[in-house]
Design a protein around this motif. Structure first.
Motif, PDB file in Angstrom:
ATOM      1  N   ALA A 169       0.835  -1.207   0.000  1.00 50.83           N
ATOM      2  CA  ALA A 169       0.000   0.000   0.000  1.00 50.83           C
ATOM      3  C   ALA A 169       0.866   1.251   0.000  1.00 50.83           C
ATOM      4  O   ALA A 169       0.591   2.222  -0.727  1.00 50.83           O
ATOM      5  CB  ALA A 169      -0.929  -0.012   1.212  1.00 50.83           C
ATOM      6  N   ASP A 170       1.917   1.250   0.794  1.00 51.02           N
ATOM      7  CA  ASP A 170       2.798   2.420   0.868  1.00 51.02           C
ATOM      8  C   ASP A 170       3.499   2.690  -0.456  1.00 51.02           C
ATOM      9  O   ASP A 170       3.744   3.845  -0.817  1.00 51.02           O
ATOM     10  CB  ASP A 170       3.844   2.214   1.966  1.00 51.02           C
ATOM     11  N   GLU A 171       3.827   1.612  -1.189  1.00 45.76           N
ATOM     12  CA  GLU A 171       4.579   1.752  -2.435  1.00 45.76           C
ATOM     13  C   GLU A 171       3.693   1.809  -3.675  1.00 45.76           C
ATOM     14  O   GLU A 171       4.201   1.968  -4.781  1.00 45.76           O
ATOM     15  CB  GLU A 171       5.570   0.577  -2.582  1.00 45.76           C
ATOM     16  N   GLY A 172       2.379   1.651  -3.487  1.00 45.62           N
ATOM     17  CA  GLY A 172       1.489   1.627  -4.647  1.00 45.62           C
ATOM     18  C   GLY A 172       1.653   0.388  -5.499  1.00 45.62           C
ATOM     19  O   GLY A 172       1.431   0.409  -6.715  1.00 45.62           O
ATOM     20  N   VAL A 173       2.025  -0.720  -4.853  1.00 43.25           N
ATOM     21  CA  VAL A 173       2.255  -1.992  -5.542  1.00 43.25           C
ATOM     22  C   VAL A 173       0.994  -2.839  -5.470  1.00 43.25           C
ATOM     23  O   VAL A 173       0.315  -2.887  -4.431  1.00 43.25           O
ATOM     24  CB  VAL A 173       3.460  -2.728  -4.897  1.00 43.25           C
ATOM     25  N   ALA A 174       0.642  -3.531  -6.527  1.00 40.69           N
ATOM     26  CA  ALA A 174      -0.503  -4.440  -6.513  1.00 40.69           C
ATOM     27  C   ALA A 174      -0.181  -5.669  -5.665  1.00 40.69           C
ATOM     28  O   ALA A 174       0.986  -6.056  -5.514  1.00 40.69           O
ATOM     29  CB  ALA A 174      -0.866  -4.854  -7.931  1.00 40.69           C
ATOM     30  N   PHE A 175      -1.231  -6.294  -5.114  1.00 38.93           N
ATOM     31  CA  PHE A 175      -1.045  -7.454  -4.235  1.00 38.93           C
ATOM     32  C   PHE A 175      -2.027  -8.533  -4.644  1.00 38.93           C
ATOM     33  O   PHE A 175      -3.243  -8.290  -4.720  1.00 38.93           O
ATOM     34  CB  PHE A 175      -1.283  -7.053  -2.777  1.00 38.93           C
ATOM     35  N   THR A 176      -1.506  -9.736  -4.917  1.00 42.41           N
ATOM     36  CA  THR A 176      -2.328 -10.868  -5.342  1.00 42.41           C
ATOM     37  C   THR A 176      -2.128 -12.036  -4.387  1.00 42.41           C
ATOM     38  O   THR A 176      -0.989 -12.426  -4.118  1.00 42.41           O
ATOM     39  CB  THR A 176      -1.963 -11.310  -6.770  1.00 42.41           C
ATOM     40  N   VAL A 177      -3.220 -12.581  -3.874  1.00 48.70           N
ATOM     41  CA  VAL A 177      -3.172 -13.748  -2.999  1.00 48.70           C
ATOM     42  C   VAL A 177      -3.660 -14.964  -3.778  1.00 48.70           C
ATOM     43  O   VAL A 177      -4.765 -14.951  -4.336  1.00 48.70           O
ATOM     44  CB  VAL A 177      -4.044 -13.548  -1.748  1.00 48.70           C
ATOM     45  N   LEU A 178      -2.839 -15.995  -3.823  1.00 49.98           N
ATOM     46  CA  LEU A 178      -3.256 -17.286  -4.388  1.00 49.98           C
ATOM     47  C   LEU A 178      -3.794 -18.108  -3.226  1.00 49.98           C
ATOM     48  O   LEU A 178      -3.037 -18.575  -2.379  1.00 49.98           O
ATOM     49  CB  LEU A 178      -2.069 -17.983  -5.070  1.00 49.98           C
ATOM     50  N   ASP A 179      -5.106 -18.269  -3.164  1.00 51.80           N
ATOM     51  CA  ASP A 179      -5.723 -18.776  -1.948  1.00 51.80           C
ATOM     52  C   ASP A 179      -5.520 -20.277  -1.756  1.00 51.80           C
ATOM     53  O   ASP A 179      -5.395 -21.039  -2.735  1.00 51.80           O
ATOM     54  CB  ASP A 179      -7.213 -18.449  -1.949  1.00 51.80           C
ATOM     55  N   VAL A 234      -4.413  -1.256  -0.034  1.00 50.19           N
ATOM     56  CA  VAL A 234      -3.912  -1.766  -1.305  1.00 50.19           C
ATOM     57  C   VAL A 234      -4.973  -1.491  -2.364  1.00 50.19           C
ATOM     58  O   VAL A 234      -6.092  -2.008  -2.280  1.00 50.19           O
ATOM     59  CB  VAL A 234      -3.609  -3.280  -1.230  1.00 50.19           C
ATOM     60  N   ASP A 235      -4.633  -0.675  -3.357  1.00 52.66           N
ATOM     61  CA  ASP A 235      -5.619  -0.308  -4.391  1.00 52.66           C
ATOM     62  C   ASP A 235      -5.983  -1.504  -5.266  1.00 52.66           C
ATOM     63  O   ASP A 235      -7.141  -1.662  -5.648  1.00 52.66           O
ATOM     64  CB  ASP A 235      -5.074   0.825  -5.271  1.00 52.66           C
ATOM     65  N   GLU A 236      -4.972  -2.305  -5.603  1.00 51.81           N
ATOM     66  CA  GLU A 236      -5.211  -3.461  -6.471  1.00 51.81           C
ATOM     67  C   GLU A 236      -4.971  -4.740  -5.677  1.00 51.81           C
ATOM     68  O   GLU A 236      -3.896  -5.324  -5.724  1.00 51.81           O
ATOM     69  CB  GLU A 236      -4.291  -3.418  -7.695  1.00 51.81           C
ATOM     70  N   LEU A 237      -5.987  -5.145  -4.911  1.00 51.26           N
ATOM     71  CA  LEU A 237      -5.924  -6.403  -4.168  1.00 51.26           C
ATOM     72  C   LEU A 237      -6.734  -7.446  -4.914  1.00 51.26           C
ATOM     73  O   LEU A 237      -7.932  -7.270  -5.143  1.00 51.26           O
ATOM     74  CB  LEU A 237      -6.475  -6.230  -2.751  1.00 51.26           C
ATOM     75  N   THR A 238      -6.073  -8.542  -5.291  1.00 52.73           N
ATOM     76  CA  THR A 238      -6.732  -9.622  -6.023  1.00 52.73           C
ATOM     77  C   THR A 238      -6.591 -10.921  -5.235  1.00 52.73           C
ATOM     78  O   THR A 238      -5.489 -11.252  -4.788  1.00 52.73           O
ATOM     79  CB  THR A 238      -6.102  -9.816  -7.412  1.00 52.73           C
ATOM     80  N   VAL A 239      -7.680 -11.626  -5.055  1.00 49.98           N
ATOM     81  CA  VAL A 239      -7.637 -12.966  -4.470  1.00 49.98           C
ATOM     82  C   VAL A 239      -8.024 -13.956  -5.561  1.00 49.98           C
ATOM     83  O   VAL A 239      -9.142 -13.916  -6.078  1.00 49.98           O
ATOM     84  CB  VAL A 239      -8.596 -13.104  -3.272  1.00 49.98           C
TER      85      VAL A 239
END
Length: 430
Positions: A169-179, A234-239
């Motif tokens: 979130a601080d770096e503006g990086v997208a975050f993806t969780v493979l559940d 996190v702007d781009e959070l994908t699960v």
């Protein structure tokens, strides 16, 4: 010590840790054995089947360990790298390391992975600021998280994910969780963490057995905890969701391979008990580290046959207590004979591991004046480790005052229900 030297050493230790020949009672019925053929596809398998298309753009950093595998048993990092469809520029290794060569409380350090040539950053113990610096150095656009959790608040991987999300979130990086599945199912249980007792084994107010997957927790963290601390989300959070998993499933029903999430989590049965028997880390008993049955073998030099007899008389559902003696190779009480019990699971569906642990602690307090809570002199404000594990001094005080198990467990009934309600909008699987 190099990774190769560490792996050689650990392999030798594993071969030696045969303390005593012990046969576990799993209680599997033919019906449950049949359900093992059920197929659950993890988020990683779903994404791989699509040619990793969701990660085909930008520079990718992967936060993972040996549990980040596909159904063919291969590391997602190796598969992504060899596919040519994903530009993996960094790997971030949590406690125990990316390839899993380090023991509890250790990591592998920064290194270049000899198999792939990818830079591996030591993320164990890293705060959000240092993780953000790693992201900048690697110039990642997306961080992918894929680690098998065990469903306990004090298992550190979920807090590694939280910190990784704060940095993203601080770096503006997208975050993806493979559940991946919660191996102990989706039922919330246990006491709530309080703000005064947060630590690396419980950084925020969730209950002891949260009953959520890491993907659901990521949604929860992003909506409730990142903003609460005054930070960005996190702007781009994908699960990437699993296919075929239900909240009432235990791990043995998924058909997935069990890979040790850490050196002392050898089987799914270990995970089922760990949510309760990890509390023995907060006492002067061995929790079985350094044996072939950690968190199932519990004991101390002063414990004798009376504890097993006392526990058997409680007639707790789902478990059998066998009088046991063992000599741990490492950790507490290493090198001496410990008397105690082996906790055998006879019915996983009936098991309430937190109640089991509470009854075990009450029996010890009643039977043995030598029983003590672990006291950490380095933390003068909060010296009892059990308080950090349970979230407050309440359980310790209740047991010291002679409370019954029913009294102890009923004391957190309301907060468990409140948490179950608060988490509901973040759940993916019904």
């Amino acid at each position: 010590m190099t990774g190769l030297d560490r792996r050689t050493l650990l392999a030798g230790a594993g071969a030696a840790s045969v303390a005593l020949p012990l046969a576990a009672v799993h209680g599997a019925t033919p019906a449950r054995a049949e359900t093992r053929r059920a197929t659950v596809r993890t988020g990683a398998d779903v994404l791989a089947a699509d040619g990793w298309r969701g990660l085909s753009e930008g520079r990718i950093g992967v936060f993972t360990n040996p549990t980040g595998i596909l159904q063919n048993g291969r590391s997602i990092v190796d598969e992504m790298h060899e596919s040519g469809n994903v530009d993996v520029v960094a790997v971030f290794g949590p406690e125990h390391g990316f390839r899993g060569t380090a023991q509890a409380g250790e990591s592998e350090g920064d290194m270049v992975d000899p198999r792939t040539g990818i830079m591996v950053y030591d993320a164990y113990g890293a705060n959000a600021t240092s993780l953000a610096a790693m992201y900048r150095e690697a110039q990642v656009d997306t961080v992918v998280f894929d680690i098998q959790d065990v469903g306990a608040r004090f298992y550190t991987y979920i807090w590694s994910m939280y910190t990784a999300m704060v940095a993203a979130a601080d770096e503006g990086v997208a975050f993806t969780v493979l559940d991946r599945p919660n191996p102990i199912g989706g039922t919330p249980r246990g006491p709530m963490m309080t703000p005064e007792y947060t630590s690396g084994v419980g950084a925020h107010e969730i209950i002891q057995a949260h009953g959520m997957t890491v993907g659901e927790l990521a949604r929860f963290f992003n909506a409730d905890y990142l903003p609460r601390n005054g930070g960005a989300t996190v702007d781009e959070l994908t699960v990437v969701e699993m296919e075929g998993w239900r909240r009432d499933m235990l791990f043995e029903e998924t058909g997935l391979l069990w890979v040790l999430p850490s050196p002392n989590m050898p089987t799914p049965d270990t995970a089922l008990l760990y949510i309760g028997t990890c509390l023995f880390e907060g006492t002067n008993l061995s929790e079985g580290r350094g044996t072939t049955r950690p968190f199932e073998l519990i004991g101390a030099p002063y414990v004798d046959h009376r504890w097993a007899e006392w526990l058997t008389a409680r007639e707790l559902p789902g478990v059998l207590f066998r009088e046991a003696y063992f000599n741990p190779l490492i950790s507490k009480n290493a090198g001496v004979i410990n008397g105690g019990v082996q906790v055998h699971i006879t019915d996983p569906e009936e098991l309430d591991a937190i109640r089991v642990a509470v009854e075990m602690l009450i029996g010890l307090k009643e039977l043995y004046p030598e029983f003590q809570w672990r006291y950490d002199s380095w933390d003068t404000a909060r010296p009892y480790w059990i308080d950090k594990l349970t979230g407050s001094p309440r359980l310790r005080n209740q047991i010291d005052q002679g409370a019954s198990a029913d009294t102890v467990i009923s004391s957190w009934k309301r907060e468990t229900a409140e948490f179950a309600s608060r988490r509901r909008r973040h759940l993916i699987y019904r």
